[in-house]
Design a protein around this motif. Structure first.
Motif, PDB file in Angstrom:
ATOM      1  N   THR A   1       0.835  -1.205   0.000  1.00 33.00           N
ATOM      2  CA  THR A   1       0.000   0.000   0.000  1.00 33.00           C
ATOM      3  C   THR A   1       0.868   1.253   0.000  1.00 33.00           C
ATOM      4  O   THR A   1       0.616   2.191  -0.763  1.00 33.00           O
ATOM      5  N   GLN A   2       1.898   1.263   0.828  1.00 36.52           N
ATOM      6  CA  GLN A   2       2.782   2.428   0.888  1.00 36.52           C
ATOM      7  C   GLN A   2       3.531   2.625  -0.431  1.00 36.52           C
ATOM      8  O   GLN A   2       3.637   3.745  -0.933  1.00 36.52           O
ATOM      9  N   VAL A   3       4.031   1.543  -1.013  1.00 38.35           N
ATOM     10  CA  VAL A   3       4.733   1.637  -2.293  1.00 38.35           C
ATOM     11  C   VAL A   3       3.794   2.171  -3.363  1.00 38.35           C
ATOM     12  O   VAL A   3       4.159   3.053  -4.149  1.00 38.35           O
ATOM     13  N   TYR A   4       2.562   1.683  -3.383  1.00 41.51           N
ATOM     14  CA  TYR A   4       1.582   2.134  -4.370  1.00 41.51           C
ATOM     15  C   TYR A   4       1.281   3.619  -4.194  1.00 41.51           C
ATOM     16  O   TYR A   4       1.251   4.376  -5.169  1.00 41.51           O
ATOM     17  N   GLU A   5       1.063   4.032  -2.958  1.00 41.86           N
ATOM     18  CA  GLU A   5       0.773   5.452  -2.694  1.00 41.86           C
ATOM     19  C   GLU A   5       1.946   6.339  -3.101  1.00 41.86           C
ATOM     20  O   GLU A   5       1.749   7.406  -3.707  1.00 41.86           O
ATOM     21  N   ASP A   6       3.166   5.908  -2.787  1.00 39.47           N
ATOM     22  CA  ASP A   6       4.354   6.674  -3.181  1.00 39.47           C
ATOM     23  C   ASP A   6       4.463   6.748  -4.700  1.00 39.47           C
ATOM     24  O   ASP A   6       4.807   7.787  -5.263  1.00 39.47           O
ATOM     25  N   TRP A   7       4.166   5.664  -5.372  1.00 37.61           N
ATOM     26  CA  TRP A   7       4.232   5.617  -6.828  1.00 37.61           C
ATOM     27  C   TRP A   7       3.199   6.570  -7.431  1.00 37.61           C
ATOM     28  O   TRP A   7       3.489   7.291  -8.379  1.00 37.61           O
ATOM     29  N   GLN A   8       1.991   6.577  -6.873  1.00 41.03           N
ATOM     30  CA  GLN A   8       0.951   7.484  -7.350  1.00 41.03           C
ATOM     31  C   GLN A   8       1.369   8.946  -7.174  1.00 41.03           C
ATOM     32  O   GLN A   8       1.162   9.766  -8.067  1.00 41.03           O
ATOM     33  N   LYS A   9       1.979   9.270  -6.042  1.00 42.19           N
ATOM     34  CA  LYS A   9       2.462  10.635  -5.797  1.00 42.19           C
ATOM     35  C   LYS A   9       3.530  11.018  -6.812  1.00 42.19           C
ATOM     36  O   LYS A   9       3.539  12.128  -7.332  1.00 42.19           O
ATOM     37  N   GLU A  10       4.427  10.083  -7.093  1.00 41.53           N
ATOM     38  CA  GLU A  10       5.500  10.335  -8.060  1.00 41.53           C
ATOM     39  C   GLU A  10       4.921  10.567  -9.456  1.00 41.53           C
ATOM     40  O   GLU A  10       5.346  11.467 -10.171  1.00 41.53           O
ATOM     41  N   LEU A  11       3.960   9.761  -9.851  1.00 44.76           N
ATOM     42  CA  LEU A  11       3.318   9.950 -11.154  1.00 44.76           C
ATOM     43  C   LEU A  11       2.637  11.314 -11.233  1.00 44.76           C
ATOM     44  O   LEU A  11       2.750  12.011 -12.240  1.00 44.76           O
ATOM     45  N   LYS A  12       1.959  11.682 -10.177  1.00 44.78           N
ATOM     46  CA  LYS A  12       1.274  12.971 -10.155  1.00 44.78           C
ATOM     47  C   LYS A  12       2.280  14.108 -10.275  1.00 44.78           C
ATOM     48  O   LYS A  12       2.080  15.062 -11.036  1.00 44.78           O
ATOM     49  N   ALA A  13       3.391  13.990  -9.550  1.00 49.32           N
ATOM     50  CA  ALA A  13       4.424  15.025  -9.604  1.00 49.32           C
ATOM     51  C   ALA A  13       5.030  15.117 -11.007  1.00 49.32           C
ATOM     52  O   ALA A  13       5.269  16.215 -11.516  1.00 49.32           O
ATOM     53  N   GLN A  14       5.266  13.991 -11.644  1.00 48.27           N
ATOM     54  CA  GLN A  14       5.815  13.977 -13.007  1.00 48.27           C
ATOM     55  C   GLN A  14       4.839  14.615 -13.987  1.00 48.27           C
ATOM     56  O   GLN A  14       5.245  15.349 -14.873  1.00 48.27           O
ATOM     57  N   ASN A  15       3.562  14.313 -13.842  1.00 50.77           N
ATOM     58  CA  ASN A  15       2.553  14.888 -14.731  1.00 50.77           C
ATOM     59  C   ASN A  15       2.419  16.385 -14.562  1.00 50.77           C
ATOM     60  O   ASN A  15       2.142  17.105 -15.516  1.00 50.77           O
ATOM     61  N   GLU A  16       2.611  16.863 -13.351  1.00 47.44           N
ATOM     62  CA  GLU A  16       2.518  18.298 -13.093  1.00 47.44           C
ATOM     63  C   GLU A  16       3.707  19.042 -13.690  1.00 47.44           C
ATOM     64  O   GLU A  16       3.616  20.222 -14.029  1.00 47.44           O
ATOM     65  N   LYS A  17       4.863  18.370 -13.831  1.00 50.31           N
ATOM     66  CA  LYS A  17       6.065  18.989 -14.387  1.00 50.31           C
ATOM     67  C   LYS A  17       6.047  19.048 -15.910  1.00 50.31           C
ATOM     68  O   LYS A  17       6.783  19.815 -16.506  1.00 50.31           O
ATOM     69  N   LYS A  18       5.225  18.206 -16.559  1.00 46.68           N
ATOM     70  CA  LYS A  18       5.203  18.154 -18.023  1.00 46.68           C
ATOM     71  C   LYS A  18       4.631  19.457 -18.571  1.00 46.68           C
ATOM     72  O   LYS A  18       3.592  19.942 -18.104  1.00 46.68           O
ATOM     73  N   PRO A  19       5.284  20.044 -19.587  1.00 47.61           N
ATOM     74  CA  PRO A  19       4.730  21.232 -20.217  1.00 47.61           C
ATOM     75  C   PRO A  19       3.478  20.873 -21.018  1.00 47.61           C
ATOM     76  O   PRO A  19       3.339  19.762 -21.503  1.00 47.61           O
TER      77      PRO A  19
END
Length: 130
Positions: free
Chosen positions: A110-128
């Motif tokens: 669960t923790q790994v999944y939540e961390d992965w989701q946060k990372e994906l969200k952060a990457q998507n926010e950085k995309k122009p």
């Protein structure tokens, strides 16, 4: 019934020897079942149904549907149990021996999944914007 037994075996991608081993008979006996030379005992019919998640009425009488409906967890359990991966089997056995193993594993996953989701969200926010 002989054609349905063969259909199950082919659907599962098994040789006659592998199918026989799964249900407790020899490959030669499976050959005899598929050719109609022998008829399965009631115990063997039950073994086939249990091992391959087949409806009894389908195997004996051809009444649809063939498979017993499964939820996603039943399907996962069957995949793990019948997987030929020694790693997967060893991992499941190891986890089952750890006190609180399944609960601890659930927390970690669960923790790994939540961390992965946060990372994906952060990457998507950085995309122009495209």
């Amino acid at each position: 019934m002989r054609t349905r037994i063969k259909e199950i075996r082919k659907m599962k991608g098994l040789t006659q020897v592998e199918f026989g081993k799964a249900v407790g008979v020899s490959g030669q006996y499976v050959t005899m079942l598929e050719s109609g030379e022998r008829s399965p005992s009631e115990a063997l019919v039950q073994n086939i149904c249990h091992e391959f998640n087949i409806r009894y009425d389908w195997l004996v009488n051809g009444e649809e549907p063939m498979m017993i409906p499964q939820d996603k967890y039943d399907e996962l359990i069957q995949t793990i149990l019948h997987n030929k991966s020694e790693f997967m089997r060893s991992a499941v056995m190891t986890i089952s021996r750890i006190p609180g193993g399944w609960e601890a594993l659930e927390q970690v996953v669960t923790q790994v999944y939540e961390d992965w989701q946060k990372e994906l969200k952060a990457q998507n926010e950085k995309k122009p914007d495209e």
